[in-house]
Design an enzyme around this catalytic site. Structure first.
Site, mmCIF file in Angstrom:
data_model
loop_
_atom_site.group_PDB
_atom_site.id
_atom_site.type_symbol
_atom_site.label_atom_id
_atom_site.label_comp_id
_atom_site.label_asym_id
_atom_site.label_seq_id
_atom_site.Cartn_x
_atom_site.Cartn_y
_atom_site.Cartn_z
ATOM 1 N N ASP A 79 0.848 -1.188 0.000
ATOM 2 C CA ASP A 79 0.000 0.000 0.000
ATOM 3 C C ASP A 79 0.887 1.242 0.000
ATOM 4 O OD1 ASP A 79 -1.847 2.036 0.442
ATOM 5 O OD2 ASP A 79 -2.992 0.901 1.928
ATOM 6 N N ARG A 94 -0.327 4.382 -0.835
ATOM 7 C CA ARG A 94 -1.183 5.572 -0.891
ATOM 8 C C ARG A 94 -0.728 6.652 0.085
ATOM 9 N NH1 ARG A 94 -6.881 2.542 -0.256
ATOM 10 N NH2 ARG A 94 -5.535 1.302 1.118
#
Length: 251
Positions: free
Chosen positions: A175, A177
């Protein structure tokens, strides 16, 4: 983003799913077909999904193209927005959702994930609450890897990889983000505490580290089916997503 040594077994899985189409300006690399069960007016219809990437480089060395994906930063070519409802700036209680774009789930209604459900359900919850905001983060596709890379990750998932392993096998972290821009917009729109709709502790951590007051958390599970059960379990078991409802004090 993490860089990994290329695994030849990845190419074995992907190479017959990639097609080179030569153009006057370079090439289009087409990946697919990929099975995509879609919720269409209440009926599950199985489509085949393709995704393409325009590129100046023309080569049938697909290993070279795949190795370049994690440094191409394709997700940064998109823009984000926020949908606000009610007296968001001044209301005592407001509910928000940091929603990552999901081209397949939000637009096509794919049942491989729960993103489309979360998008519509969070909008419904905001309206029912009376005030809130939906942050639509367009550079977050595939947890930050971009749509074309996500298409390749889907191919890997169809061959036994889970979501985390598929992303990491393509040279990405699970991840990647970033919520900094969305948080800056949120700060400009509201200074009072918010309730965050999420199952992801990383979103809670990002808001708290920025100094924002999070008064509560609301879980957002739903639309569980045979198509996304493993995906949702991977979120819990490998990505640390929260199953239970709970408060999130700022202490």
């Amino acid at each position: 983003m993490a860089q990994t040594k290329f695994n030849s077994s990845i190419l074995t899985v992907l190479e017959d799913k990639i097609q080179l189409i030569k153009t006057r300006k370079g090439a289009i690399y087409l990946v697919g077909p990929i099975k995509l069960p879609v919720n269409l007016y209440g009926e599950t219809v199985n489509f085949k999904w393709y995704c393409w990437l325009n590129c100046d480089e023309v080569t049938e060395d697909y290993e070279r193209i795949i190795e370049k994906l994690s440094s191409a930063n394709l997700a940064e070519l998109q823009q984000s927005s926020v949908l606000v409802y009610g007296d968001f700036s001044y209301a005592d209680e407001a509910i928000i959702r940091m929603h990552s774009i999901c081209h397949t789930g939000d637009i096509f209604g794919s049942k491989r994930c729960d993103c489309g459900y979360q998008l519509k359900q969070s909008m419904k919850m905001i309206v029912e609450h009376g005030t809130g905001a939906l942050f639509y983060l367009a550079n977050h596709e595939g947890r930050g890897i971009g749509l074309f890379s996500k298409a390749m990750a889907y191919v890997l998932q169809e061959n036994g990889y889970d979501t985390v392993d598929a992303n990491e096998s393509l040279g990405f972290v699970d991840d990647s983000r970033n919520y900094e821009d969305a948080i800056e917009v949120l700060k400009a729109l509201r200074t009072k505490p918010v309730t965050l709709m999420t199952n992801n502790p990383k979103k809670l951590e990002a808001l708290k580290k920025s100094g924002l007051k999070v008064s509560n958390r609301k879980p957002l599970w739903g639309d569980i089916s045979e198509y996304n059960e493993n995906y949702l379990q991977t979120k819990i078991k490998r990505s640390g997503h929260l199953e239970e409802e709970g408060n999130c004090p700022n202490d």
